[in-house]
Structure formats: structure tokens, C-alpha cells
Design an enzyme around this catalytic site. Structure first.
Site, PDB file in Angstrom:
ATOM      1  CG  HIS A 135      -0.390   0.268   2.520  1.00 20.48           C
ATOM      2  ND1 HIS A 135      -0.093  -0.731   3.423  1.00 20.48           N
ATOM      3  CD2 HIS A 135      -0.050   1.426   3.135  1.00 20.48           C
ATOM      4  CE1 HIS A 135       0.408  -0.199   4.518  1.00 20.48           C
ATOM      5  NE2 HIS A 135       0.449   1.120   4.378  1.00 20.48           N
ATOM      6  CG  ASP A 165       0.054  -4.082   2.816  1.00 20.02           C
ATOM      7  OD1 ASP A 165       0.130  -3.486   1.725  1.00 20.02           O
ATOM      8  OD2 ASP A 165       0.076  -3.488   3.901  1.00 20.02           O
ATOM      9  N   GLY A 242       3.284   6.693   7.774  1.00 18.99           N
ATOM     10  CA  GLY A 242       4.655   6.863   7.313  1.00 18.99           C
ATOM     11  C   GLY A 242       5.573   5.774   7.836  1.00 18.99           C
ATOM     12  CG  ASN A 243       6.308   4.446  11.928  1.00 18.02           C
ATOM     13  OD1 ASN A 243       5.763   5.312  12.592  1.00 18.02           O
ATOM     14  ND2 ASN A 243       7.595   4.165  12.050  1.00 18.02           N
ATOM     15  CB  SER A 244       3.138   1.767   6.140  1.00 21.46           C
ATOM     16  OG  SER A 244       1.951   1.908   6.872  1.00 21.46           O
ATOM     17  CG  LEU A 298      -9.928 -24.433  -0.706  1.00 22.25           C
ATOM     18  CD1 LEU A 298     -11.007 -24.316   0.370  1.00 22.25           C
ATOM     19  CD2 LEU A 298      -9.491 -25.889  -0.868  1.00 22.25           C
ATOM     20  CB  VAL A 300     -14.664 -22.118  -3.308  1.00 27.55           C
ATOM     21  CG1 VAL A 300     -14.440 -23.537  -3.807  1.00 27.55           C
ATOM     22  CG2 VAL A 300     -13.950 -21.887  -1.975  1.00 27.55           C
TER      23      VAL A 300
END
Length: 391
Positions: A135, A165, A242-244, A298, A300
Site C-alpha cells: 500500500h 501487503d 509513514g511507518n508502514s 481452493l 471457491v
């Protein structure tokens, strides 16, 4: 007069004796009620009466040139490997200056503007590979990386995966890079001390360090859109926008998680979440080698709308199947629309989130046993897990 004086002498002696006994008793009681206070008083008295050159041990030695704090050491060791990441996207001049999105003028110029910032860390100094969150770089037309030595370099997107992510970038200038050491997040215990390093608010606060503990493990986190992250580490180390993409580090200087989100609802503090590094490693390897990541599946479609009905009718909970790919592994094994999966192998699942989370613990090609309910009857079937690629 002499007789009166003789009567007062015994009384005065009694008062003096009482005072002495009272003082001794008070000191004795004080030693049990306030032992630290008394020790401090005695120590101070001893220091006052002793040689002024006698060494004194401080509770916190602030006079040393270098601290032995684990947090300081982690910051020194890991900090140089942490980078800032800027996501640039194309915005027309009309949009940027507020003239709306509905203009029919297709000739207006456009430019790249910084749409967001985040963090990352170098995992391979020789090849310039950097790990961050998907992200952080999503929809970017240009990505730049700011290094600890002040360099700002353009980065290439090697691969990204919205399901976990995760993303991997690469920079071409690999001179004087520092890479991190990866730890084992599977051995993490609640209460362990950790350090988060990143760029909250952008490069202005680059490589900010916060410390805390592991508050919980195996958390499931619903992200924006349809993405769900599983087995997350929860920490009270401050994590901000911003730490992401930045690292969560143990006191050995090893990366044990990738900071990805915080619980931002009003009234809640100290609830940050990180992707366990041991679970991220296989995805990172796939992104480096193939540019995409493959996940077990799977094939589904599942729904939780069944759960309310099941609770009202006192039916077993599970993951309701509302669509089946007939060429997928579950379809080939005989799973049908309307089936309710209640177990994978011996692990109970009560909703679609638990079903997907349990599937993700396996690998493409693994054989699993699905227990399901069809028309009130419990059945079981063995399925060889298929694959879905990165989104």
C-alpha cells in the site's frame, strides 16, 4: 523548695527515658515501613561523614560517552538500513489546482506529485533490494528512496502482492548500503521488547525510533477494501502514518516484523500491527525471483451471510460456499455451492476469514482434508491446493 525539687527529679528522669525509648521505637518502625527511605538517609549520612572522593553508583549513569541501552544499539545497527519511500502519481494541473475532474479538455498538461510516503528496509545490499508494504507504493508512477546518508534515488518496482501487503523495490546504486538481519518471528512471545524504526510523517522525521513490547500474536486485521492480513504481531511501540513498511526489531537487532497498520479508532492508543517476517520471507523470495507471488487456494467464493441464519437455527458455523470453480481443486474434489466448510484437517473454521487464514498456512500442492456439511450431513474430502497469483 528543696522538697519540691526532689519530687521533680524522678519525673524529669522518667521523661528523658521515655523520649529515648520513643525515638528508638520510631526508628525501628520506620525501618520496616519505609526501608528505602531509611537506607537513603543512612547512605546520605555515611557519604556526608566519609571521604568526599568515595565513588557513588548512580541509578542512571548519564555521564558516559556511549549508552549501553539495547534500544540505542538497535537504532545504531538497523537505522542505516531503513529508508524513506515516496510514491509519485500523475495528477493533471487542473485537478491539482482544484478545477475538477470532469473537464473535457484532454490537452491539459499533467505532472508527477508526491501522493504518499512510507518506509522500507534493505534486505540485500549487494543487489539493492528493499522491502516495503504494497500500500506504500500502490498505483505509483515513480518511486524514490531516501537513504540514511542523504542520497535520494529512483527505485524500480520488482514485484508486489496486495494479498499480503508486501512489495520489493530495487535501487541501482548499491554503494555503501547496509542490510538488515532477519529473525524468526515464529518464536516471538507476548511481552518481548521490540523497536520500531521508520519515517512517520515523511522524511522530516526520518528513522524515528520507538520502543515497546509484543502485545499479542496471531491477530487478524481487515484492511481497506477486501484485503485481510493474518497472524499479525500486535505491538504498543508507536506506529504512525509513514511507518508502514519499516522494520519491527527485537533486542538482538533482528527484523521480526514489517510495520503495516495501526488501530486508529478514537480512544485507542498503542495498537500497531506488523507482518511476521517468517511468513513474509517466502512471499519476498517469490517477488524477487518471479515478480509475482503465488498463494494456495481452493478456488471457491465464500460468504459470511450464512452465519446469522446458522446462529438463529442453531446450525454449525463455518465458511459458506456460494460459488465454485468447477476446474479448481475444490470443484474437482466434489465441493458444491451451498456446502459449509467446518474444518481443514483437524482445525475448526467458523467463518470465511478463518478458512482463508488456515489455507494460507499451507503451500501450493499440499493435500488437505476438508470437512463440510451438506443437507445436514457431515462429509469429508481430500483436496490438493491450487494457486492464485498476486493481485
Amino acid at each position: 523548695m528543696s522538697e519540691k525539687k526532689n519530687r521533680l527529679l524522678p519525673l524529669a528522669a522518667l521523661c528523658i527515658i521515655s523520649a529515648l525509648l520513643g525515638g528508638v521505637s520510631s526508628v525501628s518502625i520506620l525501618q520496616y515501613v519505609y526501608p528505602e527511605t531509611l537506607s537513603a538517609i543512612e547512605a546520605q549520612a555515611s557519604l556526608n561523614s566519609a571521604d568526599t572522593n568515595r565513588p557513588v553508583t548512580l541509578l542512571a549513569n548519564t555521564q558516559t560517552d556511549e549508552s549501553n541501552s539495547p534500544v540505542v544499539q538497535v537504532a545504531k545497527e538497523v537505522g542505516p538500513a531503513v529508508v524513506g519511500i515516496s510514491n509519485y502519481q500523475t495528477v493533471s494541473n487542473l485537478q491539482r489546482y482544484g478545477f475538477g475532474l470532469g473537464s473535457r479538455n484532454n490537452t491539459q498538461s499533467s505532472e508527477l506529485v508526491e501522493a504518499g510516503t512510507g518506509s522500507g528496509f534493505i534486505i540485500d545490499a549487494q543487489n539493492g533490494y528493499i522491502v516495503t508494504n504494497n500500500h506504500v507504493i500502490e498505483d505509483a508512477k515513480k518511486i524514490t528512496v531516501s537513504l540514511s546518508d542523504g542520497r535520494n534515488l529512483e527505485a524500480k518496482l520488482i514485484g508486489s502482492d496486495s494479498r499480503t501487503d508486501l512489495a520489493v523495490l530495487q535501487i541501482s546504486d548499491t554503494s555503501n548500503l547496509t542490510e538488515v538481519k532477519l529473525g524468526d518471528s515464529s518464536k516471538i512471545e507476548v511481552g518481548e521488547f521490540v523497536v520500531a524504526i521508520g519515517n512517520p510523517g515523511g522524511n522530516e522525521f526520518a528513522r524515528s525510533v520507538t520502543a515497546g513490547v509484543i502485545s499479542a500474536t496471531n491477530r487478524t486485521l481487515q484492511m481497506s477494501g477486501e484485503s485481510t492480513l493474518y497472524n499479525m504481531l500486535q505491538t504498543d511501540a508507536a506506529i504512525n502514518p509513514g511507518n508502514s513498511g519499516g522494520p519491527l526489531v527485537n533486542y538482538y537487532g533482528e527484523i521480526i516484523g514489517i510495520n503495516s497498520a495501526k488501530y486508529a479508532e478514537n480512544g485507542f492508543e498503542g495498537m500497531g500491527f506488523a507482518i511476521p517476517i517468517s511468513e513474509a520471507t517466502s512471499i519476498i523470495t517469490q517477488l524477487v525471483e518471479n515478480g509475482v507471488a503465488k498463494h494456495p487456494a481452493l478456488l471457491v467464493s465464500v460468504s459470511d451471510q450464512y452465519l446469522l441464519y446458522a446462529k438463529e437455527k442453531n446450525l454449525p458455523l463455518g465458511a459458506y460456499i456460494y460459488e465454485v470453480n468447477p476446474e479448481g481443486p475444490a470443484g474437482k474434489a466434489g465441493i458444491q455451492e451451498g456446502d459449509v466448510i467446518t474444518h481443514i484437517n483437524d482445525v475448526k473454521v467458523e467463518n470465511s476469514t478463518e478458512l482463508i487464514g488456515e489455507i494460507y498456512k499451507h503451500n501450493v500442492g499440499d493435500k488437505v482434508t476438508l470437512t463440510f456439511i451438506r443437507n445436514g450431513q457431515t462429509k469429508a474430502v481430500q483436496v490438493t491446493l491450487g494457486e492464485i497469483a498476486s493481485q
